[in-house]
Write a protein that holds these residues in place. Structure first.
Motif, PDB file in Angstrom:
ATOM      1  N   ALA A 176       0.836  -1.201   0.000  1.00 30.59           N
ATOM      2  CA  ALA A 176       0.000   0.000   0.000  1.00 30.59           C
ATOM      3  C   ALA A 176       0.869   1.249   0.000  1.00 30.59           C
ATOM      4  N   ALA A 177       0.572   2.172  -0.897  1.00 31.04           N
ATOM      5  CA  ALA A 177       1.373   3.392  -1.014  1.00 31.04           C
ATOM      6  C   ALA A 177       1.267   4.283   0.218  1.00 31.04           C
ATOM      7  N   ASP A 178       0.182   4.166   0.985  1.00 33.64           N
ATOM      8  CA  ASP A 178       0.011   5.010   2.162  1.00 33.64           C
ATOM      9  C   ASP A 178       0.718   4.467   3.396  1.00 33.64           C
ATOM     10  N   GLY A 179       1.403   3.335   3.257  1.00 34.68           N
ATOM     11  CA  GLY A 179       2.145   2.774   4.378  1.00 34.68           C
ATOM     12  C   GLY A 179       1.338   1.938   5.337  1.00 34.68           C
ATOM     13  N   SER A 180       0.077   1.729   5.055  1.00 36.70           N
ATOM     14  CA  SER A 180      -0.785   0.995   5.989  1.00 36.70           C
ATOM     15  C   SER A 180      -0.439  -0.480   6.089  1.00 36.70           C
ATOM     16  N   GLN A 181       0.328  -0.997   5.126  1.00 39.17           N
ATOM     17  CA  GLN A 181       0.719  -2.401   5.163  1.00 39.17           C
ATOM     18  C   GLN A 181       2.198  -2.582   5.492  1.00 39.17           C
ATOM     19  N   ASP A 182       2.879  -1.510   5.883  1.00 39.76           N
ATOM     20  CA  ASP A 182       4.294  -1.609   6.222  1.00 39.76           C
ATOM     21  C   ASP A 182       4.489  -2.454   7.474  1.00 39.76           C
ATOM     22  N   SER A 183       5.674  -3.012   7.602  1.00 38.91           N
ATOM     23  CA  SER A 183       5.975  -3.879   8.733  1.00 38.91           C
ATOM     24  C   SER A 183       7.421  -3.631   9.166  1.00 38.91           C
ATOM     25  N   VAL A 184       7.865  -4.399  10.156  1.00 39.83           N
ATOM     26  CA  VAL A 184       9.232  -4.291  10.653  1.00 39.83           C
ATOM     27  C   VAL A 184       9.863  -5.680  10.676  1.00 39.83           C
ATOM     28  N   ARG A 185      11.172  -5.726  10.806  1.00 41.34           N
ATOM     29  CA  ARG A 185      11.894  -6.993  10.785  1.00 41.34           C
ATOM     30  C   ARG A 185      13.052  -6.950  11.777  1.00 41.34           C
ATOM     31  N   THR A 186      13.688  -8.110  11.937  1.00 43.83           N
ATOM     32  CA  THR A 186      14.864  -8.249  12.790  1.00 43.83           C
ATOM     33  C   THR A 186      16.108  -8.317  11.920  1.00 43.83           C
ATOM     34  N   ALA A 187      17.165  -7.650  12.327  1.00 44.44           N
ATOM     35  CA  ALA A 187      18.443  -7.690  11.608  1.00 44.44           C
ATOM     36  C   ALA A 187      19.510  -8.250  12.534  1.00 44.44           C
ATOM     37  N   GLY A 188      20.298  -9.174  12.014  1.00 45.72           N
ATOM     38  CA  GLY A 188      21.347  -9.790  12.803  1.00 45.72           C
ATOM     39  C   GLY A 188      22.628  -8.970  12.798  1.00 45.72           C
ATOM     40  N   PRO A 189      23.556  -9.295  13.693  1.00 46.53           N
ATOM     41  CA  PRO A 189      24.809  -8.532  13.767  1.00 46.53           C
ATOM     42  C   PRO A 189      25.647  -8.644  12.504  1.00 46.53           C
ATOM     43  N   ALA A 190      25.569  -9.760  11.793  1.00 46.35           N
ATOM     44  CA  ALA A 190      26.344  -9.895  10.562  1.00 46.35           C
ATOM     45  C   ALA A 190      25.885  -8.887   9.518  1.00 46.35           C
ATOM     46  N   GLU A 191      24.577  -8.690   9.409  1.00 42.17           N
ATOM     47  CA  GLU A 191      24.051  -7.733   8.444  1.00 42.17           C
ATOM     48  C   GLU A 191      24.437  -6.309   8.797  1.00 42.17           C
ATOM     49  N   LEU A 192      24.486  -6.001  10.073  1.00 46.06           N
ATOM     50  CA  LEU A 192      24.702  -4.628  10.500  1.00 46.06           C
ATOM     51  C   LEU A 192      26.170  -4.267  10.668  1.00 46.06           C
ATOM     52  N   LEU A 193      27.013  -5.242  11.018  1.00 48.09           N
ATOM     53  CA  LEU A 193      28.377  -4.912  11.414  1.00 48.09           C
ATOM     54  C   LEU A 193      29.478  -5.587  10.608  1.00 48.09           C
ATOM     55  N   ALA A 194      29.221  -6.754  10.041  1.00 48.03           N
ATOM     56  CA  ALA A 194      30.297  -7.558   9.446  1.00 48.03           C
ATOM     57  C   ALA A 194      31.008  -6.826   8.318  1.00 48.03           C
ATOM     58  N   ASP A 195      32.352  -6.827   8.392  1.00 48.63           N
ATOM     59  CA  ASP A 195      33.241  -6.312   7.345  1.00 48.63           C
ATOM     60  C   ASP A 195      33.097  -4.818   7.091  1.00 48.63           C
ATOM     61  N   ARG A 196      32.454  -4.098   7.973  1.00 48.40           N
ATOM     62  CA  ARG A 196      32.351  -2.650   7.817  1.00 48.40           C
ATOM     63  C   ARG A 196      33.578  -1.971   8.424  1.00 48.40           C
ATOM     64  N   ALA A 235       4.208   6.121  14.753  1.00 49.74           N
ATOM     65  CA  ALA A 235       4.400   6.958  15.945  1.00 49.74           C
ATOM     66  C   ALA A 235       5.527   7.968  15.770  1.00 49.74           C
ATOM     67  N   TRP A 236       6.569   7.625  14.998  1.00 43.75           N
ATOM     68  CA  TRP A 236       7.727   8.507  14.861  1.00 43.75           C
ATOM     69  C   TRP A 236       7.652   9.196  13.502  1.00 43.75           C
ATOM     70  N   ARG A 237       7.358  10.461  13.511  1.00 43.12           N
ATOM     71  CA  ARG A 237       7.140  11.189  12.261  1.00 43.12           C
ATOM     72  C   ARG A 237       8.390  11.237  11.395  1.00 43.12           C
ATOM     73  N   ARG A 238       9.561  11.358  11.995  1.00 39.76           N
ATOM     74  CA  ARG A 238      10.793  11.401  11.213  1.00 39.76           C
ATOM     75  C   ARG A 238      10.967  10.102  10.420  1.00 39.76           C
ATOM     76  N   LEU A 239      10.741   8.978  11.078  1.00 38.46           N
ATOM     77  CA  LEU A 239      10.879   7.696  10.394  1.00 38.46           C
ATOM     78  C   LEU A 239       9.839   7.562   9.285  1.00 38.46           C
ATOM     79  N   ARG A 240       8.622   7.995   9.546  1.00 41.49           N
ATOM     80  CA  ARG A 240       7.585   7.925   8.512  1.00 41.49           C
ATOM     81  C   ARG A 240       7.983   8.756   7.305  1.00 41.49           C
ATOM     82  N   ALA A 241       8.581   9.924   7.525  1.00 42.41           N
ATOM     83  CA  ALA A 241       9.022  10.760   6.404  1.00 42.41           C
ATOM     84  C   ALA A 241      10.152  10.082   5.633  1.00 42.41           C
TER      85      ALA A 241
END
Length: 365
Positions: A176-196, A235-241
């Motif tokens: 949905a373009a209005d964001g009504s179907q957006d969701s969240v997920r979990t990210a592991g340490p390898a995705e966020l930190l590995a080889d950076r 809830a967080w307007r900055r993130l929604r923008a």
């Protein structure tokens, strides 16, 4: 103060996005929830196995609460099957849980118990405690969006850049373009930190710690990170923008990330690489991708491997002056020859061939 949502809690109920558990009892669970505009509510739901007696009692409590003047009780907004009772909301403020059907009597009873408590009970637990947070007082947290904005503002500029990328990686855009179907997920340490680089790892770590301290993000024992709830999105307007600005880019990055992790998990097999139009589209957009939508080291290696494989396949394809024929099948009528200019006789640098050459090429094995 609420507690974190469990793995069994839904992301949303009806038009309300859940952020935390405010309490649970014999009847059901009370959630901190937000609507699409970011307005906060207390949302009470009955347990799935609630019998007709409890459902009827729930309805009677809501009806009793409606008789109380609006200036001294929480207003009932929705059908009792989907909204909290005023008694639960008010008694939560005084720190008690009473199941009486009449919220006015229950409130007075709970208030009398608090008033009769020893004075020592009202003292702060230690010298570092806030005077307003002593025993006998209920601490009401700021709305989720306000806590997220305060945590973001407290970060260094480098950590704010890392937070922008981090939060978009934890977002799953819906259809949905209005964001009504957006969701969240979990990210592991390898995705966020590995080889950076070290500077990036420090920025991401600082962002995670700041948001976790504010109850905006949750961390698991394996180092993975997830939002406190899908309610963070409205809830967080900055993130929604951020999401509304880069919706297509976030979706593309999520698809690349999922494919790259699958490729790595299956031994980095060539057949798991992106091919054709999807690969070219990702590679074409890579040089202009903003900082917060850059692929991480694994994703970049995945895209590079796909480009290398495509170029290798193109090099194995050579112009053929006569088509190959099978000894066991009749020869098809050869297509008419197409004049070929010298300029079109070489492959493009992205591994594809001009369309006018498609009918006169064979791949050698």
């Amino acid at each position: 103060m609420g507690s974190a949502l469990t793995r069994d809690d839904p992301e949303r109920i009806g038009g309300y996005w859940l952020a935390a558990r405010l309490g649970a009892g014999g009847q059901g669970v009370v959630y901190e929830a937000y609507d699409a505009s970011g307005t906060r509510y207390a949302l009470k739901t009955l347990h799935r196995e609630a019998d007709p007696f409890l459902r009827d009692r729930f309805a009677r409590e809501a009806e009793a609460a409606r008789r109380v003047a609006a200036f001294c009780t929480a207003r009932i907004l929705k059908d009792p099957q989907h909204r909290p009772t005023a008694s639960d909301l008010l008694l939560g403020l005084v720190g008690a849980t009473v199941e009486a059907a009449d919220p006015r009597a229950a409130l007075m009873e709970a208030g009398a118990r608090k008033a009769a408590a020893p004075a020592a009970d009202a003292a702060p637990a230690d010298n570092d405690a806030s005077p307003s947070a002593g025993a006998g007082h209920t601490v009401v947290e700021a709305p989720l969006g306000e806590r997220a904005e305060a945590a973001f503002a407290a970060l260094t500029p480098a950590a704010q850049l890392a937070a922008h990328e981090l939060l978009l990686r934890l977002t799953v855009p819906g259809s949905a373009a209005d964001g009504s179907q957006d969701s969240v997920r979990t990210a592991g340490p390898a995705e966020l930190l590995a080889d950076r680089p070290e500077s990036e790892r420090l920025g991401i770590t600082a962002a995670v710690q700041g948001f976790a301290a504010a109850g905006v993000l949750l961390t698991d024992t394996d180092g993975s990170v997830r939002p406190a709830g899908a309610a963070l999105l409205p809830a967080w307007r900055r993130l929604r923008a951020w999401i509304d600005t880069d919706r297509q880019g976030i979706d593309r990055l999520q698809r690349i990330g999922a494919a790259a992790r699958s490729w790595q998990a299956h031994g980095e097999r060539p057949e798991d690489l992106l091919r054709g139009t999807e690969s070219r589209d990702c590679l074409d957009r890579l040089p202009t991708a903003p900082y917060h939508l850059r692929p991480n080291p694994l994703e970049l290696r995945f895209l590079t491997a796909g480009r290398t494989a495509a170029a290798r396949t193109a090099r194995r394809c050579v112009p053929s002056t006569s088509g190959t024929r099978s000894s066991t099948s009749p020869s098809p009528t050869p297509p008419p020859e197409v004049p070929v200019s010298a300029a079109s006789a070489s492959a493009r640098t992205d591994g594809t061939w001009p369309s006018s050459r498609a009918s006169s090429l064979t791949c050698t094995t």
